[in-house]
Design a protein around this motif. Structure first.
Motif, mmCIF file in Angstrom:
data_model
loop_
_atom_site.group_PDB
_atom_site.id
_atom_site.type_symbol
_atom_site.label_atom_id
_atom_site.label_comp_id
_atom_site.label_asym_id
_atom_site.label_seq_id
_atom_site.Cartn_x
_atom_site.Cartn_y
_atom_site.Cartn_z
ATOM 1 N N SER A 29 49.633 4.757 9.950
ATOM 2 C CA SER A 29 49.596 3.506 9.415
ATOM 3 C C SER A 29 48.723 2.915 8.539
ATOM 4 C CB SER A 29 50.090 2.551 10.506
ATOM 5 O OG SER A 29 49.159 2.266 11.184
ATOM 6 N N PRO A 30 48.844 2.272 7.696
ATOM 7 C CA PRO A 30 47.730 1.655 6.791
ATOM 8 C C PRO A 30 46.457 0.958 7.621
ATOM 9 C CG PRO A 30 49.718 1.300 5.913
ATOM 10 C CD PRO A 30 50.052 1.799 7.079
ATOM 11 N N ALA A 31 47.018 0.036 8.702
ATOM 12 C CA ALA A 31 46.166 -0.622 9.691
ATOM 13 C C ALA A 31 45.379 0.141 10.264
ATOM 14 C CB ALA A 31 46.930 -1.401 10.551
ATOM 15 N N ALA A 32 45.954 1.528 10.885
ATOM 16 C CA ALA A 32 45.077 2.421 11.422
ATOM 17 C C ALA A 32 44.067 3.061 10.509
ATOM 18 C CB ALA A 32 45.948 3.477 12.308
ATOM 19 N N ASP A 33 44.274 3.374 9.329
ATOM 20 C CA ASP A 33 43.361 3.696 8.672
ATOM 21 C C ASP A 33 42.214 2.946 8.232
ATOM 22 O OD1 ASP A 33 44.679 6.270 8.226
ATOM 23 O OD2 ASP A 33 45.641 5.690 6.281
ATOM 24 N N ARG A 34 42.377 1.570 8.125
ATOM 25 C CA ARG A 34 41.587 0.452 7.721
ATOM 26 C C ARG A 34 40.525 0.401 9.140
ATOM 27 N NH1 ARG A 34 44.881 -3.609 6.919
ATOM 28 N NH2 ARG A 34 44.663 -4.426 9.016
ATOM 29 N N THR A 35 41.150 0.228 10.058
ATOM 30 C CA THR A 35 40.200 0.243 11.156
ATOM 31 C C THR A 35 39.088 1.271 11.510
ATOM 32 O OG1 THR A 35 41.977 0.965 12.982
ATOM 33 C CG2 THR A 35 41.608 -1.362 12.570
ATOM 34 N N SER A 36 39.616 2.722 11.201
ATOM 35 C CA SER A 36 38.815 3.729 11.114
ATOM 36 C C SER A 36 37.515 3.766 10.430
ATOM 37 C CB SER A 36 39.450 5.024 11.293
ATOM 38 O OG SER A 36 40.158 5.068 9.996
ATOM 39 N N ARG A 37 37.840 3.175 8.817
ATOM 40 C CA ARG A 37 36.998 3.115 8.205
ATOM 41 C C ARG A 37 35.929 2.066 8.111
ATOM 42 N NH1 ARG A 37 40.930 4.789 3.295
ATOM 43 N NH2 ARG A 37 41.063 2.365 3.480
ATOM 44 N N TYR A 38 36.584 0.718 8.633
ATOM 45 C CA TYR A 38 35.761 -0.511 8.690
ATOM 46 C C TYR A 38 36.078 -0.956 10.094
ATOM 47 C CZ TYR A 38 34.645 -5.096 6.820
ATOM 48 O OH TYR A 38 33.709 -5.987 6.482
ATOM 49 N N PRO A 39 34.862 -0.888 10.878
ATOM 50 C CA PRO A 39 34.954 -1.050 12.433
ATOM 51 C C PRO A 39 34.807 -2.411 12.534
ATOM 52 C CG PRO A 39 32.873 -0.324 11.824
ATOM 53 C CD PRO A 39 33.666 -0.171 10.307
ATOM 54 N N HIS A 40 34.847 -3.533 11.426
ATOM 55 C CA HIS A 40 34.405 -4.803 11.834
ATOM 56 C C HIS A 40 35.555 -5.722 11.542
ATOM 57 C CE1 HIS A 40 30.145 -3.985 11.908
ATOM 58 N NE2 HIS A 40 30.356 -3.104 10.999
ATOM 59 N N GLU A 46 27.022 -15.993 9.753
ATOM 60 C CA GLU A 46 26.645 -15.379 8.598
ATOM 61 C C GLU A 46 25.639 -14.335 8.730
ATOM 62 O OE1 GLU A 46 27.654 -16.459 5.613
ATOM 63 O OE2 GLU A 46 29.341 -17.779 6.576
ATOM 64 N N GLU A 47 24.875 -14.271 9.535
ATOM 65 C CA GLU A 47 23.877 -13.295 9.940
ATOM 66 C C GLU A 47 24.487 -12.121 9.877
ATOM 67 O OE1 GLU A 47 21.320 -14.376 13.013
ATOM 68 O OE2 GLU A 47 20.219 -15.768 11.874
ATOM 69 N N HIS A 48 25.735 -11.758 10.823
ATOM 70 C CA HIS A 48 26.346 -10.691 11.336
ATOM 71 C C HIS A 48 26.895 -10.365 9.944
ATOM 72 C CE1 HIS A 48 27.618 -7.516 13.691
ATOM 73 N NE2 HIS A 48 28.767 -7.756 13.245
ATOM 74 N N ARG A 49 27.447 -11.264 9.225
ATOM 75 C CA ARG A 49 28.369 -10.815 7.782
ATOM 76 C C ARG A 49 27.430 -10.247 6.788
ATOM 77 N NH1 ARG A 49 31.050 -15.280 3.919
ATOM 78 N NH2 ARG A 49 28.797 -15.054 3.283
ATOM 79 N N ASN A 50 26.092 -10.758 6.848
ATOM 80 C CA ASN A 50 25.040 -10.156 5.896
ATOM 81 C C ASN A 50 24.725 -8.627 6.463
ATOM 82 O OD1 ASN A 50 25.001 -12.315 4.427
ATOM 83 N ND2 ASN A 50 22.983 -13.273 5.643
ATOM 84 N N VAL A 51 24.678 -8.591 7.677
ATOM 85 C CA VAL A 51 24.337 -7.022 8.075
ATOM 86 C C VAL A 51 25.717 -6.029 7.972
ATOM 87 C CG1 VAL A 51 24.453 -5.692 10.534
ATOM 88 C CG2 VAL A 51 22.773 -7.817 10.280
ATOM 89 N N ILE A 52 26.936 -6.475 7.793
ATOM 90 C CA ILE A 52 28.017 -5.988 7.481
ATOM 91 C C ILE A 52 27.936 -5.501 6.011
ATOM 92 C CG2 ILE A 52 30.582 -6.138 7.304
ATOM 93 C CD1 ILE A 52 30.541 -7.819 9.811
ATOM 94 N N ARG A 53 27.680 -6.499 5.348
ATOM 95 C CA ARG A 53 27.323 -6.382 3.862
ATOM 96 C C ARG A 53 26.381 -5.300 3.528
ATOM 97 N NH1 ARG A 53 24.947 -10.838 1.581
ATOM 98 N NH2 ARG A 53 23.218 -9.816 1.916
ATOM 99 N N ASP A 54 25.195 -5.427 4.293
ATOM 100 C CA ASP A 54 24.243 -4.272 3.991
ATOM 101 C C ASP A 54 24.687 -2.979 4.448
ATOM 102 O OD1 ASP A 54 23.003 -6.351 2.834
ATOM 103 O OD2 ASP A 54 21.462 -6.669 4.748
ATOM 104 N N GLU A 55 25.562 -2.885 5.464
ATOM 105 C CA GLU A 55 25.895 -1.630 6.018
ATOM 106 C C GLU A 55 26.768 -0.960 5.131
ATOM 107 O OE1 GLU A 55 29.006 -1.020 9.736
ATOM 108 O OE2 GLU A 55 26.651 -1.809 10.215
ATOM 109 N N THR A 56 27.560 -1.573 4.700
ATOM 110 C CA THR A 56 28.847 -0.942 3.654
ATOM 111 C C THR A 56 28.248 -0.854 2.195
ATOM 112 O OG1 THR A 56 29.600 -3.273 3.068
ATOM 113 C CG2 THR A 56 30.531 -2.122 4.952
ATOM 114 N N ALA A 57 27.097 -1.319 1.858
ATOM 115 C CA ALA A 57 26.694 -1.281 0.587
ATOM 116 C C ALA A 57 25.719 0.195 0.210
ATOM 117 C CB ALA A 57 25.522 -2.334 0.313
#
Length: 86
Positions: free
Chosen positions: A14-25, A75-86
């Motif tokens: 399912s698309p939800a399963a694909d999304r969680t495997s690529r995006y763990p946040h 906000e700090e964790h959101r920035n970590v996520i952003r840096d991780e995916t960039a």
């Protein structure tokens, strides 16, 4: 009627399963359990409603924090996520 130029693949996950495997946040705010404290005269207005827990699907969880502190941690964790995916 014309043929559709695509085929529907229903054999995959399912698309939800694909999304969680690529995006763990999945960062979110939660109210702590037992959000209503009662005092000797009944419920009080200074309940735990001014405390917030920040959680993420990656396993990140905070203790109950005041709302302003929880917002900063979020906000700090959101920035970590952003840096991780960039």
């Amino acid at each position: 009627m014309s043929e559709h130029p695509f085929t529907l693949d229903t054999t995959g996950a399912s698309p939800a399963a694909d999304r969680t495997s690529r995006y763990p946040h999945h960062l979110r705010y939660e109210k702590p359990a037992g959000a209503a404290r009662t005092g000797p005269g009944g419920p009080t207005l200074h309940a735990l409603s001014d405390l917030t827990v920040v959680t993420c699907a990656c396993g990140f969880t905070t203790a109950p924090l005041p709302n302003d502190d929880a917002r900063l941690v979020y906000e700090e964790h959101r920035n970590v996520i952003r840096d991780e995916t960039a």
